[in-house]
Design an enzyme around this catalytic site. Structure first.
Site, PDB file in Angstrom:
ATOM      1  N   LYS A 163      -0.564  25.486  -3.601  1.00  0.00           N
ATOM      2  CA  LYS A 163      -1.218  24.388  -4.314  1.00  0.00           C
ATOM      3  C   LYS A 163      -1.028  23.121  -3.503  1.00  0.00           C
ATOM      4  O   LYS A 163       0.090  22.636  -3.343  1.00  0.00           O
ATOM      5  CB  LYS A 163      -0.607  24.241  -5.703  1.00  0.00           C
ATOM      6  CG  LYS A 163      -1.164  23.076  -6.490  1.00  0.00           C
ATOM      7  CD  LYS A 163      -0.659  23.085  -7.928  1.00  0.00           C
ATOM      8  CE  LYS A 163      -1.218  21.901  -8.692  1.00  0.00           C
ATOM      9  NZ  LYS A 163      -0.788  21.917 -10.107  1.00  0.00           N
ATOM     10  N   LYS A 189      -5.373  26.722  -4.174  1.00  0.00           N
ATOM     11  CA  LYS A 189      -6.227  25.637  -4.656  1.00  0.00           C
ATOM     12  C   LYS A 189      -6.010  24.372  -3.880  1.00  0.00           C
ATOM     13  O   LYS A 189      -4.914  24.177  -3.385  1.00  0.00           O
ATOM     14  CB  LYS A 189      -6.014  25.430  -6.166  1.00  0.00           C
ATOM     15  CG  LYS A 189      -4.687  24.750  -6.534  1.00  0.00           C
ATOM     16  CD  LYS A 189      -4.491  24.638  -8.010  1.00  0.00           C
ATOM     17  CE  LYS A 189      -5.027  23.317  -8.522  1.00  0.00           C
ATOM     18  NZ  LYS A 189      -4.462  22.942  -9.831  1.00  0.00           N
ATOM     19  N   TYR A 212     -14.738  25.623 -13.761  1.00  0.00           N
ATOM     20  CA  TYR A 212     -15.365  24.969 -14.915  1.00  0.00           C
ATOM     21  C   TYR A 212     -16.835  25.359 -15.018  1.00  0.00           C
ATOM     22  O   TYR A 212     -17.476  25.073 -16.024  1.00  0.00           O
ATOM     23  CB  TYR A 212     -15.186  23.446 -14.799  1.00  0.00           C
ATOM     24  CG  TYR A 212     -13.724  23.056 -14.691  1.00  0.00           C
ATOM     25  CD1 TYR A 212     -12.905  23.048 -15.816  1.00  0.00           C
ATOM     26  CD2 TYR A 212     -13.139  22.771 -13.447  1.00  0.00           C
ATOM     27  CE1 TYR A 212     -11.554  22.744 -15.722  1.00  0.00           C
ATOM     28  CE2 TYR A 212     -11.797  22.471 -13.342  1.00  0.00           C
ATOM     29  CZ  TYR A 212     -11.010  22.457 -14.480  1.00  0.00           C
ATOM     30  OH  TYR A 212      -9.671  22.171 -14.375  1.00  0.00           O
TER      31      TYR A 212
HETATM   32  C1  PBG Z   1      -0.874  20.916 -13.728  1.00  0.00           C
HETATM   33  C2  PBG Z   1      -2.185  21.301 -13.116  1.00  0.00           C
HETATM   34  C3  PBG Z   1      -3.086  20.499 -12.402  1.00  0.00           C
HETATM   35  C4  PBG Z   1      -4.183  21.305 -12.117  1.00  0.00           C
HETATM   36  C5  PBG Z   1      -3.916  22.558 -12.627  1.00  0.00           C
HETATM   37  N1  PBG Z   1      -2.676  22.534 -13.233  1.00  0.00           N
HETATM   38  C6  PBG Z   1      -3.023  19.069 -12.060  1.00  0.00           C
HETATM   39  C7  PBG Z   1      -2.056  18.587 -11.072  1.00  0.00           C
HETATM   40  O1  PBG Z   1      -1.261  19.339 -10.530  1.00  0.00           O
HETATM   41  O2  PBG Z   1      -2.063  17.386 -10.845  1.00  0.00           O
HETATM   42  C8  PBG Z   1      -5.437  20.864 -11.411  1.00  0.00           C
HETATM   43  C9  PBG Z   1      -6.694  21.489 -11.917  1.00  0.00           C
HETATM   44  C10 PBG Z   1      -7.960  20.752 -11.612  1.00  0.00           C
HETATM   45  O3  PBG Z   1      -7.992  19.693 -10.950  1.00  0.00           O
HETATM   46  O4  PBG Z   1      -8.999  21.235 -12.058  1.00  0.00           O
HETATM   47  N2  PBG Z   1       0.169  20.896 -12.808  1.00  0.00           N
HETATM   48 ZN    ZN Z   2       1.955  19.758 -13.455  1.00  0.00          ZN
END
Ligand code: PBG
Ligand code: ZN
Length: 330
Positions: free
Chosen positions: A199, A252, A317
């Site tokens: 991530k 992601k 989405y």
């Molecule tokens: C929570 C989380 C996030 C996303 C998924 N789980 C936000 C972040 O880490 O700031 C992002 C999903 C998206 O942008 O669609 N940790």
């Molecule tokens: Zn988070």
């Protein structure tokens, strides 16, 4: 392979020929629909930065889950917006929290739907960070090891409510192992973990933070999410999560990580998910409402690219629209 004997255009000359030699096929079977749940009844609150997306109350969410399954989409991914936030994010493991209630409602309304829950503290903490914040001489920091127990508690609470899969998204070191151990100790050894393994600290999560009401109040997430410049490190993150017991690994943001998706799939051969994140979605929507792109073909092309890169599952989405377009024969 030399011209004029070889002519690559031959197999492109009709729609039927193109269909026969197409390498990547989209299917609703591989889509996961993210959903946001908050307290209340009859709530369907539009999210400004993500046209077409809403915060739902539990009752409406159950109906949305039914509509999702109706279109052939096998799974949803739930995010909760609690009524109160505090320093430790204690609402995250409340057995009557919005996610826990939503899991029960979804599973009783649509038993066959796979309900996945996002496990992270940022929606539940008043400071908006994904872990526990502690004061240090140089300023506040996110305490990795102290966070693990809280995440484990949250995951167990989701699984007890009936979640089919838990998905830790916090990026603390060791969290997959901590969640696995806690699930096993609670008699939930059959509950799989989908780990947000690679991530990146992406600016494309911006619209999500409005949707989940979770922007960090100070600093950013760069001390725990990965530097987007690093591909080799992404493989080390994925390897660590597999060692700790991840069943599905996720990369992601999807469109900005096509190279990483390919490397992860080739290297580990694991069930691999990719998350087409909020900012990637919002960009397509914004261009579409302005008439600058053809939304349908661009969204289908984006999804195709992620699968061509090697993903098995796509969290998007656009799940409902993609499923409708696929049903219509696109
Ligand atoms: C929570 C989380 C996030 C996303 C998924 N789980 C936000 C972040 O880490 O700031 C992002 C999903 C998206 O942008 O669609 N940790
Ligand atoms: Zn988070």
């Amino acid at each position: 392979m030399t011209f004029p004997r070889t002519r690559l255009r031959r197999l492109r000359s009709t729609p039927a020929l193109r269909r026969m030699v197409r390498e990547t096929r989209l299917s609703a079977d591989r889509l996961i629909r993210p959903l946001f749940v908050r307290s209340g009844r009859g709530v369907r609150r539009p999210i400004g930065s993500m046209p077409g997306q809403f915060q739902f109350s539990v009752d409406v969410l159950a109906e949305e889950c039914a509509a999702t399954a109706e279109l052939g989409i096998p799974a949803v991914l739930l995010f909760g917006i609690p009524e109160c936030k505090d320093a430790t994010g204690s609402a995250a493991w409340a057995d009557d929290g919005p996610v826990q209630e939503a899991v029960r409602a979804a599973k009783s309304r649509v038993p066959d739907l796979v309900v996945i829950t996002d496990v992270c503290l940022c929606e539940y903490t008043d400071h908006g960070h994904c872990g526990l914040v502690v004061e240090r001489p140089g300023g506040p920091v996110v305490d990795n090891d102290a966070t693990l127990e809280l995440l484990a508690r949250m995951a167990v609470s989701h699984a007890r409510a009936g979640a089919d899969i838990v998905a830790p998204s916090d990026m603390m070191d060791g969290r997959v192992g901590a969640v696995r151990e806690a699930l096993d100790a609670a008699g939930l050894s059959a509950t799989p973990i989908m780990a947000y393994a690679a991530k990146l600290a992406s600016s494309y999560y911006g619209p999500f933070r409005e949707a989940a009401e979770s922007p960090p109040r100070f600093g950013d997430r760069k001390t725990y999410q990965m530097d987007p410049a690093n591909g080799d490190e992404a493989l080390r993150e994925v390897a660590a999560d597999i060692d700790e017991g991840a069943d599905i690994v996720m990369v992601k943001p999807a469109i900005h990580c096509l190279d990483i998706i390919r490397r992860v799939k080739d290297r580990f051969g694991m069930p691999t998910a990719a998350y087409h994140v909020s900012g990637e979605y919002a960009m397509l929507k914004a261009a579409a409402v302005n008439g600058w792109i053809d939304e349908r073909s661009c969204a289908l092309e984006a999804a195709t690219a992620v699968f061509r890169a090697g993903a098995d599952l796509l969290i998007t989405y656009y799940a409902m629209e993609l499923a409708r377009w696929l049903r219509a024969g696109d």
